[in-house]
Design a protein around this motif. Structure first.
Motif, short mmCIF file in Angstrom:
data_model
loop_
_atom_site.label_atom_id
_atom_site.label_comp_id
_atom_site.label_asym_id
_atom_site.label_seq_id
_atom_site.Cartn_x
_atom_site.Cartn_y
_atom_site.Cartn_z
N VAL A 1 1.65 9.50 2.11
CA VAL A 1 1.50 8.49 3.15
C VAL A 1 2.11 9.04 4.43
CG1 VAL A 1 2.09 6.15 3.87
CG2 VAL A 1 1.65 6.61 1.46
N LEU B 1 9.54 3.63 5.36
CA LEU B 1 8.70 4.56 4.60
C LEU B 1 9.48 5.80 4.19
CD1 LEU B 1 5.98 5.38 3.42
CD2 LEU B 1 5.33 6.24 5.70
N LYS C 1 -0.35 10.07 -3.97
CA LYS C 1 -0.95 10.27 -2.65
C LYS C 1 0.17 10.30 -1.60
CE LYS C 1 -5.47 8.63 -3.61
NZ LYS C 1 -6.13 9.88 -3.75
N ASP D 1 0.81 -1.21 0.00
CA ASP D 1 0.00 0.00 0.00
C ASP D 1 0.84 1.26 0.00
OD1 ASP D 1 -2.48 -1.25 -0.12
OD2 ASP D 1 -2.60 -1.45 2.06
N TYR D 2 2.01 1.23 0.63
CA TYR D 2 2.88 2.41 0.61
C TYR D 2 3.27 2.75 -0.83
CZ TYR D 2 3.74 1.91 5.68
OH TYR D 2 3.61 1.84 7.04
N LYS E 1 9.87 6.84 0.33
CA LYS E 1 9.43 8.15 -0.18
C LYS E 1 10.57 8.85 -0.91
CE LYS E 1 5.85 9.56 3.11
NZ LYS E 1 5.52 10.54 4.15
N ASN F 1 0.19 3.87 -3.04
CA ASN F 1 -0.24 5.26 -2.82
C ASN F 1 0.78 6.27 -3.31
OD1 ASN F 1 -2.86 4.94 -1.71
ND2 ASN F 1 -1.94 4.22 0.18
#
Length: 174
Positions: free
Chosen positions: A131, A140, A129, A120-121, A144, A124
Motif C-alpha cells: 500500500v 499507515l 499487497k 482496505d489498508y 505496515k 491489502n
C-alpha cells in the motif's frame, strides 16, 4: 466458478472482522492466539476453507477466505466451536475448568462480535499487497510495521515465511 482474488476479497460474505468478547480477559494473549490459529487450521483442513488472509491482534481477528464446499457462515460456526473447545482445553490445563461455567458461560454468550471488514489498508497488507500513498501517513506506517513484524498474520506467508495458520497464497481462489 473462478473468482479473481481482487473480486473475492471485496465480497462481504468472504471476509469478517471478529472482535473478541469478554473471554479474552480469561486467557493470556499468546494462548488466545494459539487457540484461534488452531481453530482456523481446523477449518482449513476439515471445512475446506481457503484462507487467503488473516490477522490476529489482542482484540480482533481479521479474516478473508472462501470454500467451494462449505458456506462461510457454517465455517464461522465451526470456527467458534473450535475456539470454545480450545478455551476449555486451556482451562483444563491450568486447572480452572468448570464444566458448568463452560457450558453456561460460553454457550450463552458470543465469543466474538462479527463486523464487516472494510479497512482496505489491512485487507491489502494481509494478502501480501503493498500500500503506497503519495504522502506520508503515520497511521499507515505504523500499520505496515505492525503487520510485517507480527507472527499471527498471513503477510508472513506472502513474504515467503510460514505463519502458524495454513494460508492459500495462490492468486485465484474458487
Amino acid at each position: 466458478m473462478i473468482v479473481d482474488i481482487e473480486e473475492l476479497i471485496l465480497l462481504p460474505e468472504h471476509s469478517r472482522l471478529l472482535v473478541m468478547n469478554s473471554w479474552r480477559h480469561d486467557i493470556p494473549q499468546e494462548y488466545r492466539n494459539i487457540i484461534i490459529a488452531n481453530a482456523l487450521n481446523h477449518c482449513t483442513i476439515h471445512k475446506q476453507l481457503n484462507l487467503i488472509g488473516y490477522l490476529i491482534t489482542s482484540r480482533r481477528l481479521f479474516i478473508i477466505g472462501a470454500s467451494e464446499t462449505t458456506a462461510f457462515q457454517e465455517i464461522l460456526y465451526n470456527f467458534y466451536y473450535q475456539v470454545e473447545t480450545g478455551i476449555a482445553e486451556y482451562k483444563k490445563r491450568v486447572n480452572e475448568y468448570d464444566d458448568v461455567y463452560h457450558k453456561v458461560h460460553y454457550a450463552q454468550h458470543k465469543l466474538f462480535t462479527p463486523y464487516p471488514f472494510y479497512n482496505d489498508y489491512i485487507r491489502n497488507l494481509i494478502i501480501g499487497k503493498d500500500v503506497e500513498l503519495d504522502y506520508y501517513d503515520p497511521y499507515l506506517a505504523r500499520l505496515k510495521a505492525y503487520i510485517h513484524n507480527h507472527n499471527y498474520c498471513s503477510a508472513l506467508d506472502y513474504a515467503g515465511g510460514k505463519s502458524p495458520v495454513i494460508v492459500d497464497t495462490n492468486e485465484i481462489i474458487l
